[in-house]
Design an enzyme around this catalytic site. Structure first.
Site, mmCIF file in Angstrom:
data_model
loop_
_atom_site.group_PDB
_atom_site.id
_atom_site.type_symbol
_atom_site.label_atom_id
_atom_site.label_comp_id
_atom_site.label_asym_id
_atom_site.label_seq_id
_atom_site.Cartn_x
_atom_site.Cartn_y
_atom_site.Cartn_z
ATOM 1 C CG ASP A 23 -2.056 0.946 1.144
ATOM 2 O OD1 ASP A 23 -2.284 1.517 0.050
ATOM 3 O OD2 ASP A 23 -2.743 1.157 2.163
ATOM 4 C CG ASN A 25 2.123 1.432 -5.242
ATOM 5 O OD1 ASN A 25 2.995 1.213 -4.425
ATOM 6 N ND2 ASN A 25 1.627 0.505 -6.038
ATOM 7 N NE ARG A 27 -1.407 6.538 1.193
ATOM 8 C CZ ARG A 27 -1.555 5.603 2.109
ATOM 9 N NH1 ARG A 27 -1.335 5.893 3.375
ATOM 10 N NH2 ARG A 27 -1.910 4.394 1.765
ATOM 11 C CD1 TRP A 28 7.538 6.458 -2.636
ATOM 12 C CD2 TRP A 28 7.103 6.951 -4.788
ATOM 13 N NE1 TRP A 28 8.743 6.562 -3.291
ATOM 14 C CE2 TRP A 28 8.504 6.863 -4.612
ATOM 15 C CE3 TRP A 28 6.605 7.255 -6.048
ATOM 16 C CZ2 TRP A 28 9.409 7.069 -5.665
ATOM 17 C CZ3 TRP A 28 7.490 7.464 -7.097
ATOM 18 C CH2 TRP A 28 8.877 7.369 -6.900
ATOM 19 C CG HIS A 40 0.168 2.007 -9.460
ATOM 20 N ND1 HIS A 40 -0.098 1.700 -8.145
ATOM 21 C CD2 HIS A 40 -0.938 2.683 -9.909
ATOM 22 C CE1 HIS A 40 -1.301 2.146 -7.816
ATOM 23 N NE2 HIS A 40 -1.822 2.759 -8.869
ATOM 24 C CB SER A 68 -8.314 -5.736 -3.705
ATOM 25 O OG SER A 68 -8.874 -4.473 -4.014
ATOM 26 C CB SER A 69 -12.714 -8.048 -5.260
ATOM 27 O OG SER A 69 -12.204 -9.297 -4.957
ATOM 28 N NE ARG A 74 -7.279 1.722 -6.158
ATOM 29 C CZ ARG A 74 -6.126 1.893 -5.555
ATOM 30 N NH1 ARG A 74 -5.076 2.293 -6.225
ATOM 31 N NH2 ARG A 74 -6.003 1.667 -4.260
ATOM 32 C CG LEU A 134 9.684 -17.365 -3.045
ATOM 33 C CD1 LEU A 134 9.213 -17.322 -1.596
ATOM 34 C CD2 LEU A 134 10.325 -16.023 -3.381
ATOM 35 N NE ARG A 197 -8.296 0.373 5.271
ATOM 36 C CZ ARG A 197 -7.745 1.573 5.188
ATOM 37 N NH1 ARG A 197 -7.845 2.401 6.204
ATOM 38 N NH2 ARG A 197 -7.103 1.942 4.102
ATOM 39 C CB SER A 199 -7.849 -4.165 2.581
ATOM 40 O OG SER A 199 -7.718 -2.925 3.208
HETATM 41 C C1 FPP Z 1 -1.585 0.280 -3.367
HETATM 42 O O1 FPP Z 1 -1.237 1.583 -3.654
HETATM 43 C C2 FPP Z 1 -1.184 -0.716 -4.317
HETATM 44 C C3 FPP Z 1 -1.949 -1.301 -5.294
HETATM 45 C C4 FPP Z 1 -3.284 -0.833 -5.681
HETATM 46 C C5 FPP Z 1 -1.536 -2.474 -6.005
HETATM 47 C C6 FPP Z 1 -0.109 -2.901 -5.938
HETATM 48 C C7 FPP Z 1 0.493 -2.833 -7.258
HETATM 49 C C8 FPP Z 1 1.807 -2.793 -7.517
HETATM 50 C C9 FPP Z 1 2.824 -2.898 -6.473
HETATM 51 C C10 FPP Z 1 2.323 -2.607 -8.900
HETATM 52 C C11 FPP Z 1 2.259 -3.761 -9.820
HETATM 53 C C12 FPP Z 1 2.393 -5.108 -9.214
HETATM 54 C C13 FPP Z 1 3.051 -6.143 -9.765
HETATM 55 C C14 FPP Z 1 2.984 -7.475 -9.149
HETATM 56 C C15 FPP Z 1 3.868 -5.990 -10.975
HETATM 57 P P1 FPP Z 1 -2.392 2.670 -3.634
HETATM 58 O O2 FPP Z 1 -2.604 3.081 -5.041
HETATM 59 O O3 FPP Z 1 -3.592 2.157 -2.929
HETATM 60 O O4 FPP Z 1 -1.699 3.787 -2.797
HETATM 61 P P2 FPP Z 1 -2.421 4.952 -1.954
HETATM 62 O O5 FPP Z 1 -3.202 4.263 -0.859
HETATM 63 O O6 FPP Z 1 -1.274 5.751 -1.439
HETATM 64 O O7 FPP Z 1 -3.285 5.717 -2.910
#
Ligand code: FPP
Length: 244
Positions: A23, A25, A27-28, A40, A68-69, A74, A134, A197, A199
């Site tokens: 979680d 991405n 905010r980063w 992402h 996730s489902s 989004r 693994l 959470r 989730s």
């Molecule tokens: C949460 O960040 C992350 C995701 C919705 C999915 C995770 C996806 C990746 C790590 C990229 C691709 C994955 C693979 C396996 C190649 P968010 O967008 O919910 O962040 P936020 O809560 O800060 O908005």
């Protein structure tokens, strides 16, 4: 207190199964004035680092919550971007996974994924099926409640057909009908980004897991953070041992 068992030169035996809610991405990216896609993309790099670190540390199962489902809700552009990253990952990374003895598996509702992604998943799973270093499981279009509902439906079909007595439905019967039927339950569930959470992730399977919540945003996650979470896990285990 007995010292922790060691098998690897680096330290204590790691948890057998680690599951991660990746979680932060968005905010980063926001903190850097970048589009969410950039977060992402960096998140996918963190996946590579983490898989490699887990393998080197001797973790047997690593399960990552990639989509996730609920993520289908989004904006369409973001869903397309995430699917594009997954496609790239499956196309480019599987060779490396295979070379490193890693088995790839995917859990979740494949009926909602694009047919080309489903084909890539099937090919990747078949190619890496023999590997034992693994098991990397990507949860894609995955929801824990939906998974339990599906298990209940399958058992109901068995009962209706007279092949299963209602009394024979026990915890093992439910477990056998989950995507994770042949995997051990996670010992450690990590969530990044400071949110606390679950989730809808591995709801049934994480009944006895230890949870570690880290403030680090997923794109900044790597070996050090994985080691810190495992260290936290071992300290908790020792505490339970002392009080138990
Ligand atoms: C949460 O960040 C992350 C995701 C919705 C999915 C995770 C996806 C990746 C790590 C990229 C691709 C994955 C693979 C396996 C190649 P968010 O967008 O919910 O962040 P936020 O809560 O800060 O908005």
């Amino acid at each position: 207190m007995e010292p922790a068992a060691t098998s690897h030169a680096e330290g204590p035996v790691p948890p057998v199964h680690i599951a991660i809610i990746m979680d932060g991405n968005g905010r980063w990216a926001k903190a850097r004035g970048l589009p969410r896609t950039a977060g992402h993309k960096r998140g996918a790099e963190a996946v590579r680092r983490t898989v490699e670190a887990a393998r080197e540390m001797g973790v047997s199962y690593l399960t990552l919550y990639a989509f996730s489902s609920e993520n289908w809700k989004r904006p369409a552009g973001e869903v397309t971007d995430l699917m594009g990253l997954l496609r790239l990952y499956l196309r480019n990374e599987v060779k490396v996974l295979h070379k490193n003895g890693i088995r790839l598996r995917v859990i979740g509702d494949r009926s909602r994924l694009g047919p080309d992604i489903v084909t890539l998943i099937e090919e990747s799973e078949a190619k890496t099926a023999v590997n034992g270093a693994l098991t990397l499981t990507l949860a894609l279009s995955y929801g824990g409640r939906q998974e339990i509902v599906e298990a209940a439906r399958r058992l109901a079909v068995e009962v209706a057909a007279g092949r299963l007595a209602p009394d024979a439905i026990d915890e093992a019967a439910i477990s056998r009908n989950l995507f994770t039927a042949d995997m051990p339950d996670p010992d450690l569930v990590i969530r990044t980004s400071g949110e606390k959470r679950i989730s809808n992730f591995l709801l049934w399977q994480s009944a006895y897991a230890e949870f570690v919540f880290l403030d680090v945003l997923w794109p900044d996650f790597g070996r050090d953070e994985l080691e810190a979470a495992i260290g936290d896990f071992h300290r908790r285990e020792r505490r339970y041992g002392a009080s138990g």
